[in-house]
Design a protein around this motif. Structure first.
Motif, short mmCIF file in Angstrom:
data_model
loop_
_atom_site.label_atom_id
_atom_site.label_comp_id
_atom_site.label_asym_id
_atom_site.label_seq_id
_atom_site.Cartn_x
_atom_site.Cartn_y
_atom_site.Cartn_z
N ASN A 148 11.79 -35.31 10.19
CA ASN A 148 12.53 -34.05 10.20
C ASN A 148 12.04 -33.11 11.29
OD1 ASN A 148 14.30 -34.51 7.89
ND2 ASN A 148 12.42 -34.47 6.67
N ASN A 149 11.46 -33.68 12.34
CA ASN A 149 11.05 -32.92 13.54
C ASN A 149 10.03 -31.82 13.24
OD1 ASN A 149 12.73 -34.38 15.34
ND2 ASN A 149 14.49 -33.18 14.66
N LYS A 150 9.14 -32.07 12.31
CA LYS A 150 8.08 -31.10 12.01
C LYS A 150 6.74 -31.67 12.47
CE LYS A 150 6.41 -28.09 8.28
NZ LYS A 150 4.97 -28.32 8.51
N PHE A 151 6.45 -31.47 13.75
CA PHE A 151 5.23 -32.05 14.32
C PHE A 151 4.73 -31.27 15.53
CE2 PHE A 151 8.93 -33.95 16.30
CZ PHE A 151 8.66 -33.82 17.66
N ILE A 152 5.37 -30.14 15.84
CA ILE A 152 5.08 -29.45 17.09
C ILE A 152 3.64 -28.95 17.16
CG2 ILE A 152 5.76 -27.11 16.41
CD1 ILE A 152 6.66 -28.94 19.69
N GLU A 153 3.05 -28.62 16.00
CA GLU A 153 1.66 -28.15 16.00
C GLU A 153 0.73 -29.24 16.52
OE1 GLU A 153 -1.79 -26.70 12.83
OE2 GLU A 153 0.31 -26.74 12.21
N ALA A 154 0.97 -30.49 16.09
CA ALA A 154 0.14 -31.60 16.55
C ALA A 154 0.34 -31.85 18.04
CB ALA A 154 0.46 -32.85 15.75
N TYR A 155 1.57 -31.68 18.52
CA TYR A 155 1.84 -31.88 19.95
C TYR A 155 1.12 -30.83 20.79
CZ TYR A 155 4.38 -31.96 24.37
OH TYR A 155 4.70 -32.00 25.70
N VAL A 156 1.22 -29.58 20.39
CA VAL A 156 0.55 -28.50 21.14
C VAL A 156 -0.96 -28.69 21.10
CG1 VAL A 156 0.12 -26.02 21.19
CG2 VAL A 156 2.44 -26.87 20.81
N GLN A 157 -1.48 -29.13 19.96
CA GLN A 157 -2.92 -29.33 19.83
C GLN A 157 -3.40 -30.45 20.76
OE1 GLN A 157 -4.63 -28.87 15.88
NE2 GLN A 157 -5.86 -30.70 16.20
N LEU A 158 -2.58 -31.49 20.94
CA LEU A 158 -2.93 -32.55 21.89
C LEU A 158 -3.03 -31.98 23.30
CD1 LEU A 158 -3.27 -35.50 22.87
CD2 LEU A 158 -0.76 -35.63 22.94
N GLN A 159 -2.04 -31.18 23.69
CA GLN A 159 -2.06 -30.60 25.04
C GLN A 159 -3.23 -29.63 25.21
OE1 GLN A 159 -0.26 -31.93 27.18
NE2 GLN A 159 1.46 -32.83 26.10
N GLU A 160 -3.57 -28.89 24.17
CA GLU A 160 -4.72 -27.99 24.24
C GLU A 160 -6.01 -28.78 24.42
OE1 GLU A 160 -4.64 -25.62 20.73
OE2 GLU A 160 -3.39 -24.06 21.64
N THR A 161 -6.15 -29.87 23.69
CA THR A 161 -7.36 -30.68 23.79
C THR A 161 -7.51 -31.28 25.18
OG1 THR A 161 -7.13 -31.22 21.44
CG2 THR A 161 -8.65 -32.56 22.70
N LEU A 162 -6.38 -31.58 25.83
CA LEU A 162 -6.40 -32.10 27.19
C LEU A 162 -6.58 -31.00 28.23
CD1 LEU A 162 -3.52 -34.72 26.89
CD2 LEU A 162 -5.95 -35.22 27.18
N GLY A 163 -6.44 -29.74 27.80
CA GLY A 163 -6.61 -28.62 28.72
C GLY A 163 -5.37 -28.26 29.50
N HIS A 164 -4.20 -28.74 29.07
CA HIS A 164 -2.98 -28.50 29.84
C HIS A 164 -2.25 -27.21 29.45
CE1 HIS A 164 -3.48 -32.28 31.74
NE2 HIS A 164 -3.17 -33.01 30.71
N THR A 165 -2.51 -26.68 28.26
CA THR A 165 -1.77 -25.48 27.84
C THR A 165 -2.39 -24.20 28.38
OG1 THR A 165 -3.07 -25.34 25.80
CG2 THR A 165 -0.99 -26.58 25.72
N ARG A 166 -3.54 -24.30 29.01
CA ARG A 166 -4.22 -23.10 29.50
C ARG A 166 -4.04 -22.90 31.00
NH1 ARG A 166 -9.53 -24.89 26.05
NH2 ARG A 166 -8.45 -25.01 24.06
N ASN A 167 -3.14 -23.66 31.59
CA ASN A 167 -2.82 -23.48 33.00
C ASN A 167 -1.37 -23.88 33.22
OD1 ASN A 167 -2.58 -26.38 33.93
ND2 ASN A 167 -4.67 -26.42 33.12
#
Length: 306
Positions: A203-222
């Motif tokens: 039901n497309n409820k997973f965006i928190e996990a997706y954003v957390q992956l990008q944060e862990t990789l350091g991509h959401t801070r630039n």
């Protein structure tokens, strides 16, 4: 961790072609890789020592030993039925960068080594663990993966037992959600995330996990780096990988944190029963690590085990 431009240029020399869906015979990356016969590739040696920036001293005795996996694990053959293939390595050689120093600089370097008795190589050490999840289960109880040293960050994904053990018709990198609802990382008396994710991929409820992956990789801070994984690929295309930052300096490789001894365990919950044959949870973790060389070029590693 590579951006799309690197994947479509430099990494093609290593035989890499980007898949927008893992395990699909229609994926552009698979269609570019498909074929039998000889191929020549060149890639960096991705080990801890080679991933750090400092140059090795002269006179070091370095020996690299590679153990290839079985052909069923290495070869993707989605469209060949039960036909078997064999992966053969015909020739391997290493290209090494060598620096010629002036006599004065060489003597000064040796003097400093004798004076300080040790030269240090700080690096990020990668460790991989996996554990089996039985079929017909709604959860995977706490599995302790690391028992002494806290990692900087870790990533985990679920793959079928058949793919994990190797088969021509599957990819070992096909990480699917398998109706996962919650992932918990327990360490130092804490739990990540701080509250349940309550995932529902159907039901497309997973965006928190997706954003957390990008944060862990350091991509959401630039705004200048990415890993080319979009939301749809994360949801159902074989890129369902969960990331967790355990250290406040997880993405800053120039800073080391004090050693924190702890057990790190993983707990999983599922909305539906795990499939026939079971699953494997593959966990990749990064640790601070230091290698020391004495004046005789003898290496000494950290005494803290993982």
């Amino acid at each position: 961790m590579y951006g799309k431009e690197i994947k479509n240029s430099t990494l093609t020399a290593a035989g890499f072609f980007f898949d927008n869906e893992i395990g699909s015979r229609e994926s552009p990356g698979f269609l570019k890789r498909v074929g039998t016969g000889r191929a020549q590739v060149a890639a960096n040696v991705s080990i801890d020592l080679m991933n750090q920036e400092r140059v090795l001293l002269n006179g070091c005795n370095v020996k690299l030993t590679a153990y290839p996996n079985k052909s069923e694990f290495l070869v993707e053959a989605y469209n060949f039925g039960n036909q078997e293939f064999k992966f053969n390595v015909r020739d391997v050689y290493a290209l090494v960068n060598e620096f010629d120093l002036t006599d004065a600089l060489t003597n000064e370097l040796e003097r400093e080594i004798l004076q300080h008795k040790m030269i240090q190589y700080p690096m990020i050490s990668a460790q991989v663990r996996s554990f089996y999840i039985d079929p017909n289960r709604y959860d995977a109880p706490a599995n302790t993966l690391f028992t002494s040293k806290m990692p900087r960050r870790l990533f985990l994904g679920l793959v079928s037992s058949e793919a994990y053990n190797g088969s021509f018709g599957t990819s070992p990198f096909d990480f699917k959600p398998y109706d996962l609802t919650d992932v918990h990382i327990d360490y130092c008396g804490q739990t990540l995330p701080g509250r349940p994710m309550d995932l529902d991929f159907a039901n497309n409820k997973f965006i928190e996990a997706y954003v957390q992956l990008q944060e862990t990789l350091g991509h959401t801070r630039n705004n200048f780096s990415c890993n080319s994984i979009d939301v749809d690929m994360f949801r159902s295309k074989g890129f369902t990988i969960f990331g967790f930052e355990l250290s406040p300096v997880a993405v800053n490789n120039s800073i080391f944190e004090l050693i924190r001894q702890t057990n790190v365990s993983v707990r999983l919950n599922f909305k539906s029963l795990t499939p026939k044959g079971g699953l494997y949870c593959v966990v990749y973790a990064e640790f601070d690590h230091i290698m020391n060389l004495d004046p005789l070029r003898n290496p000494m590693m950290d005494s803290v085990s993982y």
